[in-house]
Structure formats: C-alpha cells, structure tokens
Design a protein around this motif. Structure first.
Motif, short mmCIF file in Angstrom:
data_model
loop_
_atom_site.label_atom_id
_atom_site.label_comp_id
_atom_site.label_asym_id
_atom_site.label_seq_id
_atom_site.Cartn_x
_atom_site.Cartn_y
_atom_site.Cartn_z
N GLY A 118 0.82 -1.21 0.00
CA GLY A 118 0.00 0.00 0.00
C GLY A 118 0.85 1.26 0.00
N VAL A 119 1.93 1.23 0.77
CA VAL A 119 2.84 2.37 0.82
C VAL A 119 3.42 2.65 -0.56
CG1 VAL A 119 5.05 3.20 1.72
CG2 VAL A 119 3.42 2.09 3.26
N LYS A 120 3.71 1.57 -1.28
CA LYS A 120 4.25 1.71 -2.64
C LYS A 120 3.25 2.43 -3.54
CE LYS A 120 6.43 -0.97 -6.33
NZ LYS A 120 6.79 -2.32 -6.83
N SER A 121 1.97 2.08 -3.41
CA SER A 121 0.93 2.74 -4.22
C SER A 121 0.85 4.22 -3.88
CB SER A 121 -0.43 2.08 -3.97
OG SER A 121 -0.44 0.74 -4.40
N ILE A 122 0.84 4.53 -2.59
CA ILE A 122 0.73 5.93 -2.15
C ILE A 122 1.94 6.75 -2.61
CG2 ILE A 122 0.62 7.46 -0.14
CD1 ILE A 122 -1.97 5.90 -0.68
N SER A 123 3.10 6.12 -2.66
CA SER A 123 4.33 6.82 -3.05
C SER A 123 4.28 7.31 -4.49
CB SER A 123 5.55 5.92 -2.86
OG SER A 123 5.55 4.85 -3.79
N GLU A 124 3.34 6.80 -5.27
CA GLU A 124 3.20 7.21 -6.67
C GLU A 124 2.40 8.51 -6.82
OE1 GLU A 124 1.45 3.83 -8.52
OE2 GLU A 124 3.20 2.53 -8.22
N MET A 125 1.90 9.03 -5.70
CA MET A 125 1.10 10.26 -5.74
C MET A 125 2.05 11.46 -5.68
SD MET A 125 -2.02 9.08 -3.20
CE MET A 125 -3.15 10.39 -3.69
N LYS A 126 2.66 11.75 -6.79
CA LYS A 126 3.73 12.75 -6.86
C LYS A 126 3.23 14.18 -6.65
CE LYS A 126 6.64 9.49 -7.97
NZ LYS A 126 7.57 8.96 -6.95
N GLN A 127 1.92 14.37 -6.71
CA GLN A 127 1.36 15.72 -6.57
C GLN A 127 1.14 16.13 -5.12
OE1 GLN A 127 -0.37 13.06 -7.10
NE2 GLN A 127 -2.25 13.18 -5.93
N LEU A 128 1.24 15.18 -4.19
CA LEU A 128 0.98 15.47 -2.78
C LEU A 128 1.96 16.49 -2.21
CD1 LEU A 128 0.14 12.01 -1.15
CD2 LEU A 128 -1.44 13.88 -1.63
N LYS A 129 1.42 17.44 -1.45
CA LYS A 129 2.24 18.42 -0.74
C LYS A 129 2.35 18.05 0.74
CE LYS A 129 2.57 21.15 -4.36
NZ LYS A 129 3.85 21.31 -5.08
N SER A 130 1.32 17.36 1.25
CA SER A 130 1.28 16.96 2.65
C SER A 130 0.80 15.51 2.76
CB SER A 130 0.34 17.88 3.44
OG SER A 130 0.18 17.44 4.77
N LEU A 131 1.57 14.68 3.50
CA LEU A 131 1.23 13.26 3.64
C LEU A 131 1.51 12.79 5.06
CD1 LEU A 131 0.48 10.43 2.55
CD2 LEU A 131 2.89 10.18 1.88
N SER A 132 0.48 12.18 5.70
CA SER A 132 0.64 11.53 6.99
C SER A 132 0.32 10.05 6.79
CB SER A 132 -0.30 12.14 8.04
OG SER A 132 0.05 13.48 8.30
N ILE A 133 1.30 9.20 7.09
CA ILE A 133 1.15 7.78 6.75
C ILE A 133 1.68 6.88 7.86
CG2 ILE A 133 3.39 7.58 5.56
CD1 ILE A 133 1.85 5.98 3.36
N HIS A 134 1.87 7.43 9.08
CA HIS A 134 2.48 6.64 10.14
C HIS A 134 1.52 5.59 10.72
CE1 HIS A 134 0.83 10.23 12.29
NE2 HIS A 134 0.40 9.30 13.13
N ASN A 135 2.11 4.68 11.51
CA ASN A 135 1.39 3.58 12.15
C ASN A 135 0.66 2.68 11.16
OD1 ASN A 135 1.80 5.53 14.50
ND2 ASN A 135 0.98 3.73 15.53
N GLN A 136 1.43 2.15 10.21
CA GLN A 136 0.93 1.16 9.27
C GLN A 136 1.65 -0.16 9.53
OE1 GLN A 136 -1.49 1.98 7.26
NE2 GLN A 136 -1.39 4.21 7.27
N GLN A 137 1.09 -1.23 9.02
CA GLN A 137 1.78 -2.52 9.08
C GLN A 137 2.56 -2.67 7.78
OE1 GLN A 137 -1.00 -5.65 10.03
NE2 GLN A 137 -2.03 -4.39 11.56
N MET A 138 3.64 -1.89 7.68
CA MET A 138 4.33 -1.74 6.41
C MET A 138 5.09 -2.97 5.94
SD MET A 138 5.75 2.15 6.56
CE MET A 138 4.66 3.53 6.84
#
Length: 448
Positions: free
Chosen positions: A426-446
């Motif tokens: 899932g983190v890999k998918s989110i990392s493709e969102m190159k337009q993001l200016k702000s991202l909070s993604i902590h506390n995942q089962q990475m």
C-alpha cells in the motif's frame, strides 16, 4: 531555482547541513524552515541570509546561542522563533532586533526577565508570547508596549492582577488571553477594553457573571469564550451581543435552552458550539440560523433527527459534525447538502454503506472521514470524488487494495491515511502520488 523569492521547506528534518545549503539561496526574501531539526549551527548559516525580511524558524532547537545569531539579521521585519528552548538570555538577544514589527516567541522558556527584555521592543505591532509562564509580573512589563495592536499572551499563568495590567493597553484591537487563571474579577477589567474587536478568553475561570461582563463589549466582532463552563445562563448574556460575526462557545455545558438563545444571534457567520449537550432539540434551534456559513457542532449527542435539521441549512459551506451518533441514516441527510465545500464527519460509525452517500457530494474539496470503520470497498467510493484536494481517511480498516484506489486520486494535495493496514504494498501505491504536498502515513503494518 534562482527565481524563487518565497520558500516554505518546513517539517522536512533537513538539519544543520540542509540549513547550510538553503543559506546559499541569496535571492530569497521569505523563508519558512520550521520543525527541521536545526540547531545553533544551522541558525548561524541562516543568519547569513541578509536579504530575508521574513523568517519562520519555529520548532527547532537553536537555544540561546542560536538566538544570538538570528538577532544579527537586522533586515528582518517578521520573525517566528517559537518552540526553540530560548530562555531569558535568548530573549535579550532577540530584543535587540529593533526593526521587527511582528514577533512570535511562544512556548519557549522565557521568564519575567525575558518578558522585560521583549517589552523594550517599542517598534513591535504584533506579539505572540504565549506559553511562557511569565505570570502577572511579566505581564506588567508587556503592558508597557503601548504600540502593540495584536497580542497573544495565552498560557502564561495570568490571574486577575495581570488582567488589570492588560486592560491598560488601550491601543490593542486583538487579544488572546486564553489558557490562564482569569476569573470574573479579571474579566471585569478586560471588559473595559472598548477598542478590542477580537477577543479570545478560552479556558479560564469565567462563570455566568464573567459572561455578563463580556457581553458589554459591544465593539467585538469575534469572540472565543470556549471552555469556561458558563452554562445556559451565561449564554443568555452572550446572545445579546448582536454585533458578533464569529463566536466560539464550545465546551461550556450548554443544553437545549442555551442553543435557543444562540439561535437568536442572526448576524453570526461562524459558530463553534461543539462539545456541549444540545442534542437533537438544540440542533433544531441552530438550524434556524440561515445566515451561518460555517458550523462546528461536534460531540453534541446529535442523532438522526438532529442531523436532518442541520441538513436544511443550505447556506453552509463548512460543517464539522464529528463524534456524534448520526450513522448511515444521518449521512444520507448530510449528503443532500450540495453547497458544502468542507466536511468533517469522523467518528460517526458510517461504514462503507454511509461512504457511498458521501461520495455523491461532488462539490466537496476537503473531507475528513476518519474513524468510521471504512474498508477497501468504501475507499473505492471515495476515490471517485475527483474534486477533493484534501482527504483525511485515518483510523479506518483500509488495506493494500484500498490504498491503490486512493493513489488514483491525482488531484489530492493533502492526504492523511494514518492508522490503517495498508502494508508495504500500500505504501508503494501511495508513493506514486507525486502531486501530494502533505502526507501523513504513520502507524501502518508496512512490512507485512
């Protein structure tokens, strides 16, 4: 990037080495480098940027030594140096910056001596010295700054005596004196400040008598009196302030009767009545305020009937109704509010079924739907909201598949997807969102 004049690189943990690189950008006039793990050495590099007129270096660890370097920036007119472990010695250095007109030095370790030094900055028109514990003695020095127009002195252990000193600042137009120890006697002093147009006096010790004193300030247009326990009796006094356009009266033990008094304030545009006990009956009264454009009514034991009343407020553009009991049926009513631009509906047990209704609100640009038991199926519906620019979908049950749906929202600039179960995929998918200016993604089962 030689054309840049303004740079915001805050919250990036660049450290002193990064500050050194930034200091080479000699064309910048405004720099925000807050919360970047900068110490005294980094402050030294930044101080060499003699062309800067505005600097935000808050939330670092520059200390008294770093303050000395910053004080050498004689061209600055605006400085934010909050949360930097600055003590009285650092405050003394900063006080030598005679060209500053705006200073924010909150949440440091400034005492009475530091307040005395700051009070010598006679050119300041705006000062935030909140969260420093300067007490009544420190306030006495600050009250001598007769040129100030805006003052934030919240969280400073100020009592009724300190309020008396503040009340002598007849030039102030905006005052934040929240999070102190002011009682009815202190409020009486503050109420004599007839020039104020904005007052924040939240989380003090004001009762219904204090509310009565505040209600006599007929020039106020903005008032925050939240967290004072004034009750319905105090609300009755506040409701007589017919000139107010913005009111925060949250956390005051207000019931249905108090809501009725508030509903008579037909001039209000912004209202925060969250954290009270108005219920469905009180919601009905509030729904009659057809002039409101922004309403915060969180945590009020509102159910389906109350939401139905609120949904009839067709003029609202911003609604915060989180932590109530509206469920799927209530969401259905909310989804009919086609004029809303911003909606916070977190912690309402709406689930995947409720999300489907929300996804039909094609005009929304900001949505907080956290803590609602939403899974991948619900996320699929949300991903169809192509107009959203800000999305908070934290504390749900989103997995890798759901994050893939989210990653297709190419218009998003702000995303909070914390406390889900998206894993490494899932983190890999989110990392493709190159337009993001702000991202909070902590506390995942990475790594699962």
């Amino acid at each position: 990037m030689k054309q840049l004049k303004l740079l915001d690189i805050g919250e990036n943990q660049i450290g002193d080495e990064g500050a050194k690189s930034i200091s080479e950008m000699k064309q910048l006039t405004s720099l925000d480098i807050c919360y970047s793990r900068i110490g005294a050495e980094g402050a030294k590099f930044i101080s060499e940027m003699k062309q800067l007129t505005s600097l935000d270096i808050g939330g670092n660890e520059i200390g008294d030594e770093g303050s000395k370097y910053i004080s050498e920036m004689k061209q600055l007119t605006s400085l934010n140096i909050d949360n930097n472990r600055i003590g009285d010695e650092g405050a003394k250095s900063i006080s030598e910056m005679k060209q500053l007109t705006s200073l924010s030095i909150n949440n440091n370790e400034i005492g009475v001596e530091g307040a005395k030094s700051i009070s010598e900055m006679k050119q300041l028109t705006s000062l935030d010295i909140s969260g420093n514990g300067i007490g009544d003695k420190g306030v006495k020095f600050i009250s001598e700054m007769k040129q100030l127009k805006l003052l934030d002195i919240g969280g400073n252990e100020i009592g009724d005596e300190g309020s008396k000193y503040i009340s002598e600042m007849k030039q102030l137009t905006s005052l934040n004196i929240g999070e102190n120890r002011i009682g009815d006697e202190g409020v009486k002093s503050i109420s004599e400040m007839k020039q104020l147009t904005s007052l924040s006096i939240y989380n003090n010790r004001i009762g219904d008598e204090g509310a009565k004193s505040i209600s006599e300030m007929k020039q106020l247009t903005s008032l925050d009196i939240s967290g004072n326990g004034i009750g319905d009796k105090g609300v009755k006094s506040i409701s007589e302030m017919k000139q107010l356009t913005s009111l925060d009266i949250s956390g005051n033990g207000i019931g249905d009767e108090g809501a009725k008094f508030i509903s008579e304030m037909k001039q209000l545009k912004l209202l925060d009545i969250g954290g009270n006990e108005i219920g469905d009956e009180g919601s009905k009264y509030i729904s009659e305020m057809k002039q409101l454009t922004s309403l915060n009514i969180y945590n009020n034991e509102i159910g389906v009937e109350g939401v139905k009343s609120i949904s009839e407020m067709k003029q609202l553009t911003s609604l915060y109704i989180y932590n109530n009991q509206i469920g799927v049926e209530g969401v259905k009513s909310i989804s009919e509010m086609k004029q809303l631009k911003s909606l916070n509906i977190c912690y309402n047990e709406i689930g995947d079924k409720g999300v489907k209704f929300i996804s039909e609100m094609k005009q929304l640009i900001s949505l907080n739907i956290g803590g609602n038991g939403i899974g991948d199926e619900g996320v699929k519906s949300i991903s169809e909201m192509k107009q959203l620019t800000s999305l908070n979908i934290s504390k749900n049950r989103i997995g890798a598949e759901g994050s893939k749906f989210i990653s297709e929202m190419k218009q998003l600039t702000s995303l909070d997807i914390c406390y889900n179960e998206i894993g490494g995929e899932g983190v890999k998918s989110i990392s493709e969102m190159k337009q993001l200016k702000s991202l909070s993604i902590h506390n995942q089962q990475m790594f699962k």
